[in-house]
Enzyme design. Sequence first.
Site, short mmCIF file in Angstrom:
data_model
loop_
_atom_site.label_atom_id
_atom_site.label_comp_id
_atom_site.label_asym_id
_atom_site.label_seq_id
_atom_site.Cartn_x
_atom_site.Cartn_y
_atom_site.Cartn_z
N GLU A 3 -15.38 -49.50 61.13
CA GLU A 3 -14.90 -48.24 60.54
C GLU A 3 -13.55 -47.86 61.13
O GLU A 3 -13.28 -48.15 62.31
CB GLU A 3 -15.92 -47.12 60.79
CG GLU A 3 -17.22 -47.32 60.04
CD GLU A 3 -17.01 -47.49 58.54
OE1 GLU A 3 -16.40 -46.61 57.92
OE2 GLU A 3 -17.43 -48.53 57.99
N ASN B 115 -23.41 -14.59 3.97
CA ASN B 115 -24.68 -15.33 4.04
C ASN B 115 -25.68 -14.68 4.98
O ASN B 115 -26.81 -15.09 5.07
CB ASN B 115 -24.40 -16.77 4.50
CG ASN B 115 -23.65 -16.83 5.82
OD1 ASN B 115 -22.79 -15.98 6.09
ND2 ASN B 115 -23.97 -17.81 6.62
N ARG C 137 -14.24 -31.45 50.07
CA ARG C 137 -12.88 -31.33 49.53
C ARG C 137 -12.82 -30.96 48.06
O ARG C 137 -11.75 -30.64 47.53
CB ARG C 137 -12.11 -32.64 49.78
CG ARG C 137 -11.65 -32.77 51.24
CD ARG C 137 -11.31 -34.20 51.58
NE ARG C 137 -10.23 -34.72 50.77
CZ ARG C 137 -9.98 -36.02 50.59
NH1 ARG C 137 -10.75 -36.93 51.18
NH2 ARG C 137 -8.99 -36.41 49.84
N ARG D 131 -15.48 -5.34 -9.74
CA ARG D 131 -14.53 -4.60 -8.92
C ARG D 131 -14.12 -3.36 -9.72
O ARG D 131 -14.38 -3.27 -10.92
CB ARG D 131 -13.30 -5.45 -8.60
CG ARG D 131 -12.51 -5.83 -9.83
CD ARG D 131 -11.26 -6.64 -9.53
NE ARG D 131 -10.50 -6.85 -10.73
CZ ARG D 131 -10.06 -8.05 -11.15
NH1 ARG D 131 -10.33 -9.14 -10.46
NH2 ARG D 131 -9.36 -8.13 -12.25
N GLN E 158 -32.42 -37.06 51.64
CA GLN E 158 -31.87 -37.32 52.96
C GLN E 158 -31.42 -35.97 53.53
O GLN E 158 -30.40 -35.42 53.13
CB GLN E 158 -30.67 -38.27 52.86
CG GLN E 158 -30.11 -38.66 54.22
CD GLN E 158 -28.68 -39.17 54.15
OE1 GLN E 158 -28.00 -38.97 53.15
NE2 GLN E 158 -28.24 -39.82 55.21
N GLY F 38 -13.39 -48.80 56.03
CA GLY F 38 -13.96 -49.81 56.91
C GLY F 38 -13.20 -51.12 56.71
O GLY F 38 -12.92 -51.52 55.57
N TYR G 275 -14.38 -18.85 3.81
CA TYR G 275 -15.60 -19.18 4.56
C TYR G 275 -16.70 -19.61 3.61
O TYR G 275 -17.00 -18.93 2.62
CB TYR G 275 -16.07 -17.95 5.37
CG TYR G 275 -17.39 -18.20 6.07
CD1 TYR G 275 -17.55 -19.30 6.93
CD2 TYR G 275 -18.48 -17.35 5.88
CE1 TYR G 275 -18.76 -19.54 7.57
CE2 TYR G 275 -19.69 -17.59 6.53
CZ TYR G 275 -19.83 -18.68 7.38
OH TYR G 275 -21.02 -18.92 8.00
N ASN H 287 -13.22 -37.67 45.88
CA ASN H 287 -13.39 -36.74 46.99
C ASN H 287 -12.68 -35.42 46.77
O ASN H 287 -12.89 -34.48 47.51
CB ASN H 287 -12.85 -37.36 48.29
CG ASN H 287 -13.65 -38.60 48.67
OD1 ASN H 287 -14.85 -38.53 48.90
ND2 ASN H 287 -12.99 -39.74 48.69
#
Length: 483
Positions: free
Chosen positions: A175, A411, A28, A465, A93, A157, A391, A248
């Site tokens: 169950e 950098n 599910r 500049r 299993q 159960g 920055y 579930n």
Amino acid sequence: MTATQSEQATQVDLAVDVVIMAAGKGTRMKSRLPKVLHRIAGRPLLDHVLDTARALQARKAVVVTGHGAPEVEASCMRYAQPGVPLVLDFVRQEPQLGTGHAVQQAVPALADDGMVLVLSGDVPLTQAATLFHLMTVCGGHSLALLTLEMADPAGYGRIVRSDDSPGGMVQAIVEHKDATPEQRQISEIYSGIMAVPAVHLKRWLAQLDNNNAQAEYYLTDVVKFAVADGVPVLAHKIDDAVQVAGVNSPVQLAELERAYQLRQAHRLMEEGVRLADPARLDVRGDLLCAYDVSIDVNCVFSGKVNLGEGVSIGANCVIANAVIEAGAVVHPFTHIDGENIGVTVGKGALVGPFARLRPGAVLGEGVHIGNFVEVKNSTLAAGAKANHLAYLGDATVGERVNYGAGSITANYDGANKHRTVIGADVHVGSNCVLVAPLALGAGGTIGGGSTITKDTPEGALSVARGKQVSIANWTRPKKMAKV
Ligand code: UD1
Ligand code: CA
């Protein structure tokens, strides 16, 4: 319960071996990820169960895997980092023939002298104190079942007792699919969690069959074997459904996430934290708070986060792996992520709104980091300020430096990262590019709009500049006539 966990542990004389059933498919969830690897608070469901096993000081945890076994086992190995005192064992299993069959696979990994606690990998929020209590009920000689009253017990159960009184002896678990209409009226259900001496469990598991409505080997059938052997079957009934709720479906996953987060929120408030809204907080890691911390709505904390005394966190902040020292204020919409290096925000610092602190950002006392400022792997000494659109990467910034709007450290040369060192009391104007490696002498001033490629002397004004020129009576170009 009043006793501490360690005191409770001494009441159970047997070593505890935990079996965690985690072989089921989880159809599910409609996901390629094995169910037990879906996350609550940023961590796999199974990690929460392993945490609980560790809190119980279990001798070992045997994880029964099946669907997605390699992925589930790999995830557990990541959990079992050095320093995590929990011995893990895996059994597979294949195919999955029921919960009894799952626990049968664990038998070779279980010593006879222990008490076995059966848990599920998809039931993440069981509290260790509840399980201590269950183990005490088992006491090394009984079969102890964790049970719950449910308004709608369909699918579960049922606990069948010798008479209708709640104190009647437990006779069986039936169950849902095998239950008679009368048994379906029973509202006490089995949570899926039991504690049982290993010797008994092994004997009963050997007797299981699959003659039932689902043709499965039911773990719950051990109850009737216990009754036949004269071993007491005791129910420990709790009323907190969240502790035994399984996942579930995505809806149940989200419900348990909220339940978990509400639990964190209440713990924090009990420690004195002021939360604007306990329903709008997410803690996906360890959040440690000193006195008088306040946290506004919609904040997400992950990894290890430490908030010092009086820290205030604005709305919509995302903070991971950081230390925020006393009196600091983090304004709304700030993103701080120290990853595996960390971030430190010094005493009384002001950060944000809309700031971004990345790994290795270390802000000294009273530092100001304003909107749209990014700081990475940089140290800012006390009183330094970068208030707008800037920055700072791989920089060492001296005391009281003022770093202008729009300025950046260049950098990275395309191959390597280089450092920028800015001396104390430097004033960097707006829109500067500081091309690293570079050192700006203390007390210097950098003219706005400069691209600085060479070290600058102390106390000087450095400008780099184009010189400003004005051309008088400038005639703008005109649109040409169409040909
Ligand atoms: C089981 C109990 C039921 C109880 C309910 C509580 C049995 C027969 N029934 O129901 O009494 O009320 O839990 O939620 O035990 N799993 C495996 N291998 C398998 C089958 C299951 O590892 O072959 C794992 C699942 O992944 C899950 C857990 O065991 O983690 C429980 O399985 P699930 O199918 O949810 O339990 P139910 O049989 O519905
Ligand atoms: Ca189930």
